[in-house]
Design an enzyme around this catalytic site. Structure first.
Site, PDB file in Angstrom:
ATOM      1  N   GLN A 178      -6.043  -8.304  -2.931  1.00 22.42           N
ATOM      2  CA  GLN A 178      -6.081  -7.321  -1.846  1.00 22.42           C
ATOM      3  C   GLN A 178      -7.516  -6.903  -1.519  1.00 22.42           C
ATOM      4  OE1 GLN A 178      -3.913  -7.327  -4.382  1.00 22.42           O
ATOM      5  NE2 GLN A 178      -2.034  -6.188  -3.974  1.00 22.42           N
TER       6      GLN A 178
ATOM      7  N   GLY B  57       0.850  -1.193   0.000  1.00 21.14           N
ATOM      8  CA  GLY B  57       0.000   0.000   0.000  1.00 21.14           C
ATOM      9  C   GLY B  57       0.879   1.233   0.000  1.00 21.14           C
ATOM     10  N   ALA B  58       0.687   2.112  -0.960  1.00 23.91           N
ATOM     11  CA  ALA B  58       1.635   3.203  -1.171  1.00 23.91           C
ATOM     12  C   ALA B  58       1.999   3.986   0.097  1.00 23.91           C
ATOM     13  CB  ALA B  58       1.080   4.137  -2.252  1.00 23.91           C
TER      14      ALA B  58
ATOM     15  N   ASP C 123      -0.942   4.929  -6.486  1.00 23.86           N
ATOM     16  CA  ASP C 123       0.463   4.682  -6.182  1.00 23.86           C
ATOM     17  C   ASP C 123       1.348   5.799  -6.712  1.00 23.86           C
ATOM     18  OD1 ASP C 123      -0.941   1.921  -6.296  1.00 23.86           O
ATOM     19  OD2 ASP C 123       0.882   1.638  -5.101  1.00 23.86           O
TER      20      ASP C 123
HETATM   21  C1  LIG Z   1      -3.688   3.598  -0.827  1.00 23.10           C
HETATM   22  S1  LIG Z   1      -2.673   2.229  -1.105  1.00 23.10           S
HETATM   23  C2  LIG Z   1      -2.315   2.573  -2.742  1.00 23.10           C
HETATM   24  C3  LIG Z   1      -2.252   1.363  -3.583  1.00 23.10           C
HETATM   25  O1  LIG Z   1      -1.292   0.355  -3.155  1.00 23.10           O
HETATM   26  C4  LIG Z   1      -1.779  -0.925  -3.599  1.00 23.10           C
HETATM   27  O2  LIG Z   1      -0.816  -1.632  -4.313  1.00 23.10           O
HETATM   28  P1  LIG Z   1      -0.055  -2.863  -3.581  1.00 23.10           P
HETATM   29  O3  LIG Z   1      -1.089  -3.659  -2.846  1.00 23.10           O
HETATM   30  O4  LIG Z   1       0.598  -3.603  -4.721  1.00 23.10           O
HETATM   31  O5  LIG Z   1       0.949  -2.196  -2.648  1.00 23.10           O
HETATM   32  C5  LIG Z   1      -2.924  -0.563  -4.504  1.00 23.10           C
HETATM   33  O6  LIG Z   1      -2.480  -0.108  -5.763  1.00 23.10           O
HETATM   34  C6  LIG Z   1      -3.509   0.572  -3.710  1.00 23.10           C
HETATM   35  O7  LIG Z   1      -4.551   1.209  -4.354  1.00 23.10           O
END
Ligand SMILES: CSC[C@H]1O[C@H](OP(=O)(O)O)[C@H](O)[C@@H]1O
Length: 354
Positions: free
Chosen positions: A204, A46-47, A245
């Site tokens: 997720q 999560g960013a 992100d």
């Molecule tokens: C608000 S979290 C932003 C973003 O991060 C996630 O990606 P990941 O699970 O690969 O880290 C996803 O794109 C969320 O929307």
């Protein structure tokens, strides 16, 4: 609130999200390489959370330094480079290491290593605490925009919202970005039901957002990623809001793979599509989305489902972890400073520089 990450007495502690929702496994480490691996493997993800974790990871690396002051610059440069190499798309990671670099640049010459490390520790905690505070502000601006955009509909009924991936406490440190908007909107009586798309291949949405909503007692239903269009066609979704992100100067937005498809479908069905993200996710050094590095991940993330082989080991795969939604498909970009509606080049520069 869920304790996704923490840093105490030189130890980084995190909830390993790869095992959720069926197991809650916390890991503690003082080894920065282990923390980098946790980011790479999406044990923490999560960013905004990646950004906060990157700050703490730098602290683990600094605490492990045993050399003298003369040797520290080279060690620190290598440490930052290793953290920056963990994942390429979420700009929050680089925002955090930049903040740690700024403290180094401003204080290395005149401070002892002990004094410098104390200031960098403060910065790591600030990065984390700011993201917690940002979520509350984003939620407020998001709810006000929803009340404006759906003023007539809300006179007679509540709204159904689609969200993708996970943008809650597990991703953002506080109540969440897109999920923070949804949480506050629900508390204020605007939301009937949340639709969470599973977010293949690592799920997720199905695993993490569902777990957070169940934890909160908020009505929801999970869908396959490819089902959003039929729910929109049947009037079962009024709007969509996701996280981000990386957002470029013109509003183009990188987010979890599948976001772009939802946005195209929302446009076709005349439904507003919102992005909720802190200013730390905005990268105005990039003019448009084609410049964003899109992470490609291991093919086995598709060939296997959490360890179970579902395709042959030689099945060819293209596994982009993110896609880019053009700003032209986005109704508004909701930040902790304001909700920017259209004219993104001017509005995003305002929130970044203001
Ligand atoms: C608000 S979290 C932003 C973003 O991060 C996630 O990606 P990941 O699970 O690969 O880290 C996803 O794109 C969320 O929307």
């Amino acid at each position: 609130m869920i304790d996704a990450i923490s840093f105490k007495n030189g130890t980084f502690r995190y909830l390993d999200q790869r095992y959720l929702p069926l197991k809650e496994i916390y890991v503690e480490t003082q080894n920065y390489l282990e923390a980098i691996e946790a980011i790479k493997t999406l044990a923490v993800r999560g960013a905004p959370l990646i950004g906060a974790s990157a700050g703490y990871t730098v602290m683990l690396g600094i605490n492990a330094y045993k050399g003298d002051k003369a040797g520290f610059p080279a060690y620190f440069a290598n440490l930052v480079a290793e953290v920056n190499a963990s994942r390429p798309t979420a700009v929050n990671l680089f925002f955090a290491t930049r903040k740690m670099q700024d403290v180094y640049d401003a204080n290395f010459e005149n401070d002892s290593l002990e004094a410098l490390f104390a200031k960098m520790t403060d910065m790591a905690y600030k990065i984390h605490n700011d993201e917690i505070d940002n979520c509350d502000k984003i939620a407020r601006h998001g709810v006000e925009l929803l009340k404006q955009d759906f003023a007539d509909v809300l006179k007679t009924r509540k709204l159904n919202v689609l969200t993708h991936c996970n943008t809650g406490t597990l991703a953002c440190c506080g109540i969440g970005t897109a999920l923070g908007v949804i949480r506050l909107a629900y508390q204020e009586g605007l939301i009937e039901r949340v639709i969470t798309s599973e977010s293949r291949p690592l799920l997720q949405g199905l695993r993490l957002t569902a777990w957070e909503l169940e934890h909160d007692g908020i009505p929801f239903a999970s869908i396959s990623d490819s089902s959003s269009a039929i729910l929109m066609q049947r009037g079962m979704i009024d709007f969509a809001v996701t996280g981000a992100d990386r957002i470029t100067a013109n509003g183009d937005t990188a987010n979890k793979i599948g976001t772009y498809a939802h946005a195209i479908s929302a446009k076709y069905h005349g439904l507003p599509f919102y992005i909720a993200a802190p200013v730390s996710t905005i990268d105005i050094t990039m003019s448009e989305g084609s410049q964003i590095p899109i992470e490609e991940r291991d093919a086995d993330e598709l060939r296997k489902i959490f360890g179970t082989q579902v395709a042959t080991p030689t099945t060819p795969v293209v596994n982009f972890a993110f896609d880019v939604t053009p700003g032209t498909l986005i109704r508004g970009i909701i930040t902790e400073k304001e909700a920017v509606v259209g004219n993104y080049n001017e509005g995003l520069a305002r929130v970044v520089n203001g």
